[in-house]
Design a protein around this motif. Structure first.
Motif, short mmCIF file in Angstrom:
data_model
loop_
_atom_site.label_atom_id
_atom_site.label_comp_id
_atom_site.label_asym_id
_atom_site.label_seq_id
_atom_site.Cartn_x
_atom_site.Cartn_y
_atom_site.Cartn_z
N ILE A 10 -15.49 -22.72 -17.06
CA ILE A 10 -14.97 -22.89 -15.70
C ILE A 10 -14.89 -24.38 -15.37
O ILE A 10 -13.95 -24.83 -14.73
CB ILE A 10 -15.81 -22.10 -14.69
CG1 ILE A 10 -15.52 -20.61 -14.88
CG2 ILE A 10 -15.53 -22.54 -13.25
CD1 ILE A 10 -16.30 -19.67 -14.03
N GLU A 11 -15.83 -25.16 -15.87
CA GLU A 11 -15.77 -26.61 -15.65
C GLU A 11 -14.54 -27.20 -16.33
O GLU A 11 -13.84 -28.03 -15.75
CB GLU A 11 -17.04 -27.28 -16.19
CG GLU A 11 -17.05 -28.78 -15.94
CD GLU A 11 -18.32 -29.46 -16.43
OE1 GLU A 11 -18.42 -30.69 -16.26
OE2 GLU A 11 -19.21 -28.78 -16.99
N GLU A 14 -11.56 -26.23 -14.14
CA GLU A 14 -11.47 -27.01 -12.91
C GLU A 14 -11.03 -28.44 -13.18
O GLU A 14 -10.26 -29.01 -12.41
CB GLU A 14 -12.79 -26.95 -12.15
CG GLU A 14 -13.02 -25.58 -11.53
CD GLU A 14 -14.29 -25.48 -10.70
OE1 GLU A 14 -15.18 -26.35 -10.84
OE2 GLU A 14 -14.38 -24.53 -9.92
N ASN A 15 -11.50 -29.05 -14.28
CA ASN A 15 -11.07 -30.41 -14.62
C ASN A 15 -9.59 -30.45 -14.95
O ASN A 15 -8.86 -31.35 -14.51
CB ASN A 15 -11.89 -30.97 -15.77
CG ASN A 15 -13.31 -31.32 -15.35
OD1 ASN A 15 -13.58 -31.57 -14.19
ND2 ASN A 15 -14.22 -31.32 -16.31
N LEU A 17 -7.32 -28.28 -13.98
CA LEU A 17 -6.59 -27.96 -12.76
C LEU A 17 -6.49 -29.18 -11.85
O LEU A 17 -5.43 -29.48 -11.30
CB LEU A 17 -7.27 -26.81 -12.04
CG LEU A 17 -6.61 -26.29 -10.77
CD1 LEU A 17 -5.17 -25.86 -11.02
CD2 LEU A 17 -7.41 -25.12 -10.21
N ALA A 18 -7.58 -29.91 -11.71
CA ALA A 18 -7.56 -31.12 -10.89
C ALA A 18 -6.54 -32.13 -11.42
O ALA A 18 -5.76 -32.70 -10.65
CB ALA A 18 -8.96 -31.75 -10.84
N ASN A 60 -10.66 -35.89 -10.28
CA ASN A 60 -11.38 -34.64 -10.49
C ASN A 60 -11.56 -33.84 -9.20
O ASN A 60 -12.36 -32.93 -9.13
CB ASN A 60 -12.74 -34.90 -11.13
CG ASN A 60 -12.58 -35.34 -12.56
OD1 ASN A 60 -11.72 -34.84 -13.27
ND2 ASN A 60 -13.39 -36.28 -12.99
N ILE A 62 -10.15 -31.23 -6.40
CA ILE A 62 -9.18 -30.16 -6.20
C ILE A 62 -9.17 -29.81 -4.71
O ILE A 62 -10.20 -29.45 -4.16
CB ILE A 62 -9.54 -28.89 -7.00
CG1 ILE A 62 -9.61 -29.17 -8.48
CG2 ILE A 62 -8.53 -27.78 -6.71
CD1 ILE A 62 -10.15 -28.00 -9.29
N TRP A 64 -8.37 -27.07 -2.92
CA TRP A 64 -8.08 -25.65 -3.16
C TRP A 64 -7.16 -25.08 -2.10
O TRP A 64 -6.39 -24.17 -2.37
CB TRP A 64 -9.39 -24.87 -3.23
CG TRP A 64 -10.17 -25.16 -4.46
CD1 TRP A 64 -11.16 -26.09 -4.59
CD2 TRP A 64 -10.03 -24.55 -5.74
NE1 TRP A 64 -11.63 -26.10 -5.88
CE2 TRP A 64 -10.97 -25.15 -6.60
CE3 TRP A 64 -9.20 -23.55 -6.24
CZ2 TRP A 64 -11.11 -24.79 -7.93
CZ3 TRP A 64 -9.33 -23.19 -7.56
CH2 TRP A 64 -10.27 -23.80 -8.40
N ARG A 131 -11.85 -18.03 -6.48
CA ARG A 131 -12.51 -19.14 -5.80
C ARG A 131 -12.85 -18.67 -4.41
O ARG A 131 -11.99 -18.22 -3.65
CB ARG A 131 -11.59 -20.36 -5.75
CG ARG A 131 -12.16 -21.54 -5.02
CD ARG A 131 -13.25 -22.21 -5.81
NE ARG A 131 -13.72 -23.40 -5.11
CZ ARG A 131 -14.43 -24.34 -5.66
NH1 ARG A 131 -14.75 -24.25 -6.94
NH2 ARG A 131 -14.83 -25.38 -4.99
N GLY A 145 -16.26 -22.89 -2.95
CA GLY A 145 -16.83 -22.34 -4.16
C GLY A 145 -17.78 -21.19 -3.95
O GLY A 145 -18.02 -20.79 -2.84
N THR A 147 -16.33 -20.92 -8.22
CA THR A 147 -15.25 -20.31 -8.99
C THR A 147 -15.90 -19.44 -10.05
O THR A 147 -16.85 -19.88 -10.69
CB THR A 147 -14.38 -21.39 -9.68
OG1 THR A 147 -13.87 -22.28 -8.68
CG2 THR A 147 -13.23 -20.76 -10.45
#
Length: 165
Positions: A10-11, A14-15, A17-18, A60, A62, A64, A131, A145, A147
């Motif tokens: 997930i990390e 998210e990285n 995605l950012a 980094n 996001i 959302w 999320r 959060g 996620t």
């Protein structure tokens, strides 16, 4: 052929995605500036594009709440006009998000607030993520959060309706 990206965390998601959101929002900011230059009848200069709002939070970060609006690119329609065009969000090394799979929350729906999106890799494998957040009428919605990975489950729900309606 690319191997399936089912191994990402997930990390990692998210990285990626950012980073993809920064690229997408910068591209849209540039297109807005092109449109404005065109409307003013001046030549577009890429050095004048204002990226400050996009870049102020760092690569980094996001937002959302803006994710739902991130599946489109602003571009010329070829006839002198401008339009939003559907554009999947590509996450390098992970896959593609075509659109939100589901979302819930907002005015009149209590404090529950969440969104679900599916990531499809090059091999066609799909993982879904949710999320969570919260909603307050005085402050709006916040996806703060966490996620987590989800899968769809159908449930039977009983509701009660007034007789004669």
């Amino acid at each position: 052929m690319t191997t399936p990206a089912l191994h990402y965390t997930i990390e990692d998601l998210e990285n990626a995605l950012a980073a993809a959101l920064v690229i997408r929002h910068r591209a849209n900011a540039e297109q807005w500036a092109r449109r404005d230059a065109e409307r003013k009848g001046v030549e577009f200069n890429p050095d004048t594009v204002d990226y400050s709002r996009i870049d102020e939070d760092g690569e980094n970060y996001i937002d959302w709440g803006e994710l739902e609006d991130s599946f489109s690119l602003y571009q010329t329609d070829g006839n002198g006009g401008w339009t939003w065009v559907k554009a999947p969000l590509k996450l390098p090394g992970i896959g593609v998000i075509d659109d939100l799979a589901a979302s819930h929350g907002g005015e009149g729906q209590g404090d529950e607030y969440w969104l679900v999106f599916a990531v499809k890799d090059d091999a066609g494998q799909t993982r879904m993520f949710q999320r969570d957040g919260w909603y307050a009428s005085f402050d709006g919605g916040h996806y703060d959060g966490p996620t987590f990975e989800v899968h769809p489950v159908q449930k039977v729900v009983t509701v009660y309706e007034e007789i004669g309606k």
